[in-house]
Enzyme design. Sequence first.
Site, PDB file in Angstrom:
ATOM      1  N   GLU A 154      42.644  35.088  55.869  1.00  0.00           N
ATOM      2  CA  GLU A 154      43.073  34.560  54.733  1.00  0.00           C
ATOM      3  C   GLU A 154      44.369  35.274  53.518  1.00  0.00           C
ATOM      4  O   GLU A 154      44.397  36.632  54.034  1.00  0.00           O
ATOM      5  CB  GLU A 154      41.453  34.699  53.959  1.00  0.00           C
ATOM      6  CG  GLU A 154      40.385  34.279  53.971  1.00  0.00           C
ATOM      7  CD  GLU A 154      39.088  34.935  52.835  1.00  0.00           C
ATOM      8  OE1 GLU A 154      38.139  34.038  53.745  1.00  0.00           O
ATOM      9  OE2 GLU A 154      39.399  35.373  52.112  1.00  0.00           O
ATOM     10  N   CYS A 207      49.157  37.521  48.804  1.00  0.00           N
ATOM     11  CA  CYS A 207      48.480  38.895  49.201  1.00  0.00           C
ATOM     12  C   CYS A 207      48.017  38.429  50.208  1.00  0.00           C
ATOM     13  O   CYS A 207      47.169  37.178  51.503  1.00  0.00           O
ATOM     14  CB  CYS A 207      46.335  38.878  48.092  1.00  0.00           C
ATOM     15  SG  CYS A 207      45.473  39.666  48.919  1.00  0.00           S
ATOM     16  N   CYS A 263      38.037  43.242  59.211  1.00  0.00           N
ATOM     17  CA  CYS A 263      38.116  45.218  59.081  1.00  0.00           C
ATOM     18  C   CYS A 263      36.816  45.787  59.571  1.00  0.00           C
ATOM     19  O   CYS A 263      35.888  45.209  59.931  1.00  0.00           O
ATOM     20  CB  CYS A 263      38.413  44.939  57.750  1.00  0.00           C
ATOM     21  SG  CYS A 263      38.758  46.653  57.557  1.00  0.00           S
ATOM     22  N   CYS A 296      33.582  48.605  54.074  1.00  0.00           N
ATOM     23  CA  CYS A 296      33.581  48.960  52.156  1.00  0.00           C
ATOM     24  C   CYS A 296      32.599  48.194  52.099  1.00  0.00           C
ATOM     25  O   CYS A 296      31.787  47.310  52.058  1.00  0.00           O
ATOM     26  CB  CYS A 296      34.428  48.764  51.800  1.00  0.00           C
ATOM     27  SG  CYS A 296      36.513  50.034  52.259  1.00  0.00           S
ATOM     28  N   CYS A 348      32.938  44.682  49.655  1.00  0.00           N
ATOM     29  CA  CYS A 348      34.229  44.656  50.552  1.00  0.00           C
ATOM     30  C   CYS A 348      32.991  42.643  51.321  1.00  0.00           C
ATOM     31  O   CYS A 348      32.697  44.141  52.301  1.00  0.00           O
ATOM     32  CB  CYS A 348      34.590  44.864  50.986  1.00  0.00           C
ATOM     33  SG  CYS A 348      35.881  43.468  51.791  1.00  0.00           S
ATOM     34  N   LEU A 407      41.303  53.621  45.195  1.00  0.00           N
ATOM     35  CA  LEU A 407      39.774  55.184  44.944  1.00  0.00           C
ATOM     36  C   LEU A 407      38.534  54.538  45.190  1.00  0.00           C
ATOM     37  O   LEU A 407      37.544  55.054  46.177  1.00  0.00           O
ATOM     38  CB  LEU A 407      40.936  55.922  43.889  1.00  0.00           C
ATOM     39  CG  LEU A 407      39.993  57.656  44.131  1.00  0.00           C
ATOM     40  CD1 LEU A 407      39.987  57.902  45.526  1.00  0.00           C
ATOM     41  CD2 LEU A 407      40.669  57.885  43.125  1.00  0.00           C
ATOM     42  N   CYS A 435      38.100  38.667  48.991  1.00  0.00           N
ATOM     43  CA  CYS A 435      38.786  38.546  50.267  1.00  0.00           C
ATOM     44  C   CYS A 435      37.684  38.222  51.566  1.00  0.00           C
ATOM     45  O   CYS A 435      36.374  39.295  51.527  1.00  0.00           O
ATOM     46  CB  CYS A 435      39.095  40.183  50.251  1.00  0.00           C
ATOM     47  SG  CYS A 435      39.690  40.209  51.915  1.00  0.00           S
TER      48      CYS A 435
END
Length: 350
Positions: free
Chosen positions: A90, A103, A110, A114, A117, A214, A332
Amino acid sequence: MKNLRDFTYPELLLEVEALGERPYRAAQIYGWVFHRDAASIDSMTDISMALRERLKPEYRICGIDVLDVKRSEDGTRKFLSGLDDGARIESVLIPDEGRLTLCVSSQAGCALGCLFCMTGAAGFTRDLSLSELSGQVFAARGLLDEGERITNIVLMGMGEPLNNYDNVIRFLSVLTDGKGMGFSHNRVTVSTAGVVPAIKRFGFDANVNLAVSLNATTDEVRSRIMPINKKYPIAGLISALKGYPLKNKKYITIEYELIKGLNDTVDDARRLIRLLRGVVCKINLIPFNPFPGAAFERPDARSVDAFHGIVYDAGYTVIVRAGKGADIEAACGQLRARSEAHEAAFNKNN
Ligand code: SF4
């Protein structure tokens, strides 16, 4: 066949040399491919017909296929692209105060997982090549409205850019080369979840902006929502940021996703201030944008305001980033997840 979009200029020089051609031919081909966005070898009209015929059996210029485009009421456009091996990625075009930011995804999926996400939840497929990275820029140009142009690039889509280090560095060299894609160094940002050893290298290998996701002020919370923190805890990350070689008066952008009840308290804001002392930075606060199945909630406006006020009063440049494209599954990984769910349902029914 080799894709001419997979070669940086020095790499193309070697290819041209191997063909027994003069070096200026490499500059011509590179200019056509990356600066003039040539769609085919035949369109390189100032290259002799004989050379074009020599190139054609071995080389091609190949983009990525845009499979789906969603357009938000606020002008955000998100597009899903299919790659040669069936992987999907994407990319998002985001208009904001005179800028139009693209972006870009750096990996298909990935591996960092996380928890806030959706891409992380779907796992890792593979790294993207130079042609797939640059292909997102060319594909996005095809979606622009009359008079629009992409002003900024952020590597903040699917994937951890610093885990696809070599291809990202090659992409940045083409992207910021005046004879290549011609973006200013100042308008390109790479965002990392905190791959500490790579951050140290990156400062010397690239001259673009760095953003760091962070999202927490204690190792306990950060490790819970970002498993990479177990490998590279906060202290080491902050020390890498303090030693980061900033060029041209740049600063590091600290991205902080505010999640209700988890990292959005007054104590978190105060800890953030202490943590970032000595880091040349500006801070983006991003209220969490929930996606289907997310384990977290968006913080309420009062706690966002309070958090912002504390950080601002401490003298930091801090902005609350407005959520863009909420009506088009802007988180995302959402578009890809939906497309794969549709495909699975289609395969099951046929
Ligand atoms: S936030 Fe970034 S690094 Fe974390 S899982 Fe998602 S894509 Fe990967």
